[in-house]
Design a protein around this motif. Structure first.
Motif, mmCIF file in Angstrom:
data_model
loop_
_atom_site.group_PDB
_atom_site.id
_atom_site.type_symbol
_atom_site.label_atom_id
_atom_site.label_comp_id
_atom_site.label_asym_id
_atom_site.label_seq_id
_atom_site.Cartn_x
_atom_site.Cartn_y
_atom_site.Cartn_z
ATOM 1 N N MET A 1 0.206 106.487 67.899
ATOM 2 C CA MET A 1 1.692 106.722 66.458
ATOM 3 C C MET A 1 1.074 107.322 65.642
ATOM 4 O O MET A 1 -0.620 107.028 65.348
ATOM 5 N N GLU A 2 0.827 108.391 65.038
ATOM 6 C CA GLU A 2 0.576 109.917 64.025
ATOM 7 C C GLU A 2 0.326 108.585 63.299
ATOM 8 O O GLU A 2 1.240 107.480 62.632
ATOM 9 N N ASN A 3 -0.655 108.748 61.754
ATOM 10 C CA ASN A 3 -0.766 107.440 60.967
ATOM 11 C C ASN A 3 0.381 108.125 59.783
ATOM 12 O O ASN A 3 0.224 106.746 59.111
ATOM 13 N N GLN A 4 0.942 109.113 59.848
ATOM 14 C CA GLN A 4 1.674 108.748 58.912
ATOM 15 C C GLN A 4 2.748 108.208 59.397
ATOM 16 O O GLN A 4 3.511 107.736 58.651
ATOM 17 N N GLU A 5 3.154 107.852 60.634
ATOM 18 C CA GLU A 5 4.344 107.651 61.102
ATOM 19 C C GLU A 5 3.872 106.003 60.919
ATOM 20 O O GLU A 5 5.140 105.179 60.900
ATOM 21 N N LEU A 6 2.654 105.206 61.564
ATOM 22 C CA LEU A 6 2.079 103.757 60.813
ATOM 23 C C LEU A 6 2.895 103.461 59.652
ATOM 24 O O LEU A 6 3.151 102.588 59.447
ATOM 25 N N ILE A 7 1.917 104.766 58.764
ATOM 26 C CA ILE A 7 2.345 104.656 57.065
ATOM 27 C C ILE A 7 3.673 104.094 56.389
ATOM 28 O O ILE A 7 3.993 103.389 56.050
ATOM 29 N N LYS A 8 4.214 104.984 56.988
ATOM 30 C CA LYS A 8 5.949 105.028 56.826
ATOM 31 C C LYS A 8 6.369 103.026 57.266
ATOM 32 O O LYS A 8 7.309 102.734 56.988
ATOM 33 N N GLN A 9 6.185 103.229 58.524
ATOM 34 C CA GLN A 9 6.594 102.069 58.992
ATOM 35 C C GLN A 9 5.729 100.758 58.719
ATOM 36 O O GLN A 9 7.008 99.882 58.085
ATOM 37 N N ILE A 10 4.564 100.583 57.901
ATOM 38 C CA ILE A 10 4.144 99.826 57.232
ATOM 39 C C ILE A 10 4.439 99.231 55.802
ATOM 40 O O ILE A 10 5.284 98.249 55.834
ATOM 41 N N ASN A 11 5.197 100.402 55.253
ATOM 42 C CA ASN A 11 5.590 100.154 53.766
ATOM 43 C C ASN A 11 6.904 99.487 53.981
ATOM 44 O O ASN A 11 7.583 99.157 52.890
ATOM 45 N N GLU A 12 7.925 100.403 54.502
ATOM 46 C CA GLU A 12 9.424 100.184 55.379
ATOM 47 C C GLU A 12 8.821 98.170 55.458
ATOM 48 O O GLU A 12 10.513 97.480 54.650
ATOM 49 N N VAL A 13 8.092 97.974 56.422
ATOM 50 C CA VAL A 13 8.602 96.184 56.781
ATOM 51 C C VAL A 13 7.686 95.306 55.499
ATOM 52 O O VAL A 13 8.455 94.729 55.527
ATOM 53 N N LEU A 14 6.987 96.019 54.611
ATOM 54 C CA LEU A 14 6.821 95.243 53.857
ATOM 55 C C LEU A 14 8.248 95.242 52.627
ATOM 56 O O LEU A 14 8.099 93.833 51.602
ATOM 57 N N ALA A 15 7.807 96.031 52.388
ATOM 58 C CA ALA A 15 9.545 97.152 50.567
ATOM 59 C C ALA A 15 11.073 96.007 51.574
ATOM 60 O O ALA A 15 10.865 95.649 50.615
ATOM 61 N N GLU A 16 11.001 95.842 52.592
ATOM 62 C CA GLU A 16 11.649 95.132 53.061
ATOM 63 C C GLU A 16 11.732 93.562 52.891
ATOM 64 O O GLU A 16 12.079 92.445 52.174
ATOM 65 N N GLU A 17 10.763 93.448 53.692
ATOM 66 C CA GLU A 17 10.072 91.657 53.129
ATOM 67 C C GLU A 17 9.573 91.168 51.561
ATOM 68 O O GLU A 17 10.410 90.361 51.644
ATOM 69 N N PHE A 18 9.559 91.535 51.372
ATOM 70 C CA PHE A 18 9.317 91.393 49.930
ATOM 71 C C PHE A 18 9.742 92.260 48.981
ATOM 72 O O PHE A 18 9.470 91.709 47.223
ATOM 73 N N GLU A 19 11.086 92.467 49.219
ATOM 74 C CA GLU A 19 12.067 92.893 48.256
ATOM 75 C C GLU A 19 11.883 94.411 47.269
ATOM 76 O O GLU A 19 11.398 93.899 45.637
ATOM 77 N N VAL A 20 10.885 95.002 47.630
ATOM 78 C CA VAL A 20 10.174 96.408 46.911
ATOM 79 C C VAL A 20 11.066 97.365 47.180
ATOM 80 O O VAL A 20 11.408 98.135 48.439
ATOM 81 N N GLU A 21 10.882 98.113 46.107
ATOM 82 C CA GLU A 21 10.948 99.548 46.615
ATOM 83 C C GLU A 21 10.047 99.968 47.553
ATOM 84 O O GLU A 21 9.024 100.380 47.082
ATOM 85 N N VAL A 22 10.448 101.461 48.830
ATOM 86 C CA VAL A 22 9.334 101.459 49.305
ATOM 87 C C VAL A 22 8.819 102.931 47.994
ATOM 88 O O VAL A 22 7.313 103.117 48.524
ATOM 89 N N SER A 23 8.933 103.232 47.431
ATOM 90 C CA SER A 23 8.834 104.207 46.619
ATOM 91 C C SER A 23 7.719 103.938 45.593
ATOM 92 O O SER A 23 7.047 104.214 45.119
ATOM 93 N N GLU A 24 7.506 102.708 45.231
ATOM 94 C CA GLU A 24 6.600 101.301 44.714
ATOM 95 C C GLU A 24 5.122 101.299 45.888
ATOM 96 O O GLU A 24 3.967 100.945 44.723
ATOM 97 N N ILE A 25 5.209 101.916 46.621
ATOM 98 C CA ILE A 25 4.030 101.502 47.546
ATOM 99 C C ILE A 25 3.275 102.666 47.775
ATOM 100 O O ILE A 25 3.965 103.752 47.542
ATOM 101 N N SER A 26 2.011 103.023 47.140
ATOM 102 C CA SER A 26 1.527 104.035 47.351
ATOM 103 C C SER A 26 -0.182 103.410 47.584
ATOM 104 O O SER A 26 -0.254 102.510 47.597
ATOM 105 N N ALA A 27 -0.966 104.328 48.819
ATOM 106 C CA ALA A 27 -1.845 103.904 49.199
ATOM 107 C C ALA A 27 -3.196 103.539 48.620
ATOM 108 O O ALA A 27 -3.569 102.206 48.661
ATOM 109 N N ASP A 28 -3.508 103.743 47.051
ATOM 110 C CA ASP A 28 -4.204 103.031 46.249
ATOM 111 C C ASP A 28 -3.913 101.880 45.346
ATOM 112 O O ASP A 28 -4.477 101.004 44.291
#
Length: 80
Positions: A1-28
């Motif tokens: 799995m490509e890194n960008q694909e993995l990051i997108k998947q992680i962000n989507e899973v966490l955003a859905e579970e913890f009810e935040v917008e994906v846009s609020e998630i940044s690497a740092d």
């Protein structure tokens, strides 16, 4: 799995579970602050990551995962 694909998947899973917008998630960004985690929901996050990505996170490793980039790197290193 490509890194960008993995990051997108992680962000989507966490955003859905913890009810935040994906846009609020940044690497740092701090995971606990961004997702609004307390100690109990941190355990939930670890369980979610472990089941979704088939990785094992030891209790001693959780403390070193402070930012989303730490989490991305941790998961990427375990699934390659």
């Amino acid at each position: 799995m490509e890194n960008q694909e993995l990051i997108k998947q992680i962000n989507e899973v966490l955003a859905e579970e913890f009810e935040v917008e994906v846009s609020e998630i940044s690497a740092d960004a701090n995971i606990k602050e961004t997702l609004g985690l307390d100690s109990l929901s941190l355990v939930d996050m670890v369980a979610l990551i472990e089941s979704t990505f088939s990785v094992k996170i030891q209790g001693s490793e959780v403390g070193s995962i402070k930012t989303f980039q730490n989490l991305y790197d941790f998961i990427a290193a375990r699934i390659k």
